[in-house]
Design a protein around this motif. Sequence first.
Motif, PDB file in Angstrom:
ATOM      1  N   PHE A  51       0.825  -1.199   0.000  1.00  0.00           N
ATOM      2  CA  PHE A  51       0.000   0.000   0.000  1.00  0.00           C
ATOM      3  C   PHE A  51       0.865   1.257   0.000  1.00  0.00           C
ATOM      4  O   PHE A  51       0.590   2.217  -0.712  1.00  0.00           O
ATOM      5  N   ALA A  52       1.933   1.237   0.786  1.00  0.00           N
ATOM      6  CA  ALA A  52       2.823   2.398   0.868  1.00  0.00           C
ATOM      7  C   ALA A  52       3.584   2.629  -0.435  1.00  0.00           C
ATOM      8  O   ALA A  52       3.919   3.767  -0.767  1.00  0.00           O
ATOM      9  N   ILE A  84       6.189  13.105  -7.812  1.00  0.00           N
ATOM     10  CA  ILE A  84       6.612  13.667  -6.522  1.00  0.00           C
ATOM     11  C   ILE A  84       5.401  14.107  -5.707  1.00  0.00           C
ATOM     12  O   ILE A  84       5.307  13.817  -4.516  1.00  0.00           O
ATOM     13  N   SER A  85       4.453  14.796  -6.331  1.00  0.00           N
ATOM     14  CA  SER A  85       3.286  15.274  -5.580  1.00  0.00           C
ATOM     15  C   SER A  85       2.441  14.110  -5.081  1.00  0.00           C
ATOM     16  O   SER A  85       1.931  14.144  -3.955  1.00  0.00           O
ATOM     17  N   LEU A  86       2.309  13.062  -5.878  1.00  0.00           N
ATOM     18  CA  LEU A  86       1.564  11.893  -5.430  1.00  0.00           C
ATOM     19  C   LEU A  86       2.276  11.216  -4.263  1.00  0.00           C
ATOM     20  O   LEU A  86       1.652  10.875  -3.263  1.00  0.00           O
ATOM     21  N   ALA A  87       3.569  11.052  -4.372  1.00  0.00           N
ATOM     22  CA  ALA A  87       4.334  10.386  -3.308  1.00  0.00           C
ATOM     23  C   ALA A  87       4.315  11.189  -2.011  1.00  0.00           C
ATOM     24  O   ALA A  87       4.144  10.623  -0.928  1.00  0.00           O
ATOM     25  N   ARG A  93      -0.073  11.405   4.344  1.00  0.00           N
ATOM     26  CA  ARG A  93      -1.355  10.892   4.828  1.00  0.00           C
ATOM     27  C   ARG A  93      -1.211   9.504   5.444  1.00  0.00           C
ATOM     28  O   ARG A  93      -1.769   9.224   6.503  1.00  0.00           O
ATOM     29  N   MET A  94      -0.476   8.614   4.801  1.00  0.00           N
ATOM     30  CA  MET A  94      -0.342   7.253   5.317  1.00  0.00           C
ATOM     31  C   MET A  94       0.487   7.207   6.598  1.00  0.00           C
ATOM     32  O   MET A  94       0.221   6.396   7.471  1.00  0.00           O
ATOM     33  N   ASP A 101      -0.928   7.251  14.283  1.00  0.00           N
ATOM     34  CA  ASP A 101      -2.243   6.900  14.808  1.00  0.00           C
ATOM     35  C   ASP A 101      -3.006   8.118  15.309  1.00  0.00           C
ATOM     36  O   ASP A 101      -3.709   8.078  16.289  1.00  0.00           O
ATOM     37  N   ALA A 102      -2.820   9.206  14.693  1.00  0.00           N
ATOM     38  CA  ALA A 102      -3.522  10.462  14.931  1.00  0.00           C
ATOM     39  C   ALA A 102      -2.529  11.565  14.611  1.00  0.00           C
ATOM     40  O   ALA A 102      -1.329  11.365  14.683  1.00  0.00           O
TER      41      ALA A 102
END
Length: 170
Positions: A51-52, A84-87, A93-94, A101-102
């Motif tokens: 996922f990462a 780059i912007s996607l990564a 976020r991830m 965890d917050a």
Amino acid sequence: KKKHDQKFWHKHFPFAVRNRLLHSPYVQTKKDDTINSLSLGPIPLYEVYLFALMPVSHNIPSWIMAKKVYGSFGSICFARILNISLAVGWAYRMTERWALDACRHIKFFGERMEMAKKNGEHLKRFAWMTLAAVLSPTAVLHYCTGITLTAAFCHARSVEIIMLQKFQVL
């Protein structure tokens, strides 16, 4: 108490990644070390890695196609910007969702907003609220997604222009 404070959504979405992490209170371990709470079980580390790595791995088929079919990658500049912007957006976020965890800085801004509210400093409260909104992980993901989509459109147009020139349409 609000539903958020009672962790209402945590209990009702056991398939969420946060609830599938091994040390989640929703994943119970029996004395014989088997997990019995969720039918899905804890999320394996390889799923987290897959996922990462999405910002990198999603490009592989398009790179192969671009080189083999079109003979060109199009605009390298726009390709770099979109990757780059996607990564950056994805990683920010991830990391917040899985590692922290917050969002700690959002909690900090919330505390400052409450202090400003108690002191009657409405402008300062508004400034903290704006800062929290601008720097929230979801907002950063959305900014980066906007940049990614714009750069992807420009990149696709650059490939199209190269193809039209190749077939001498332009």
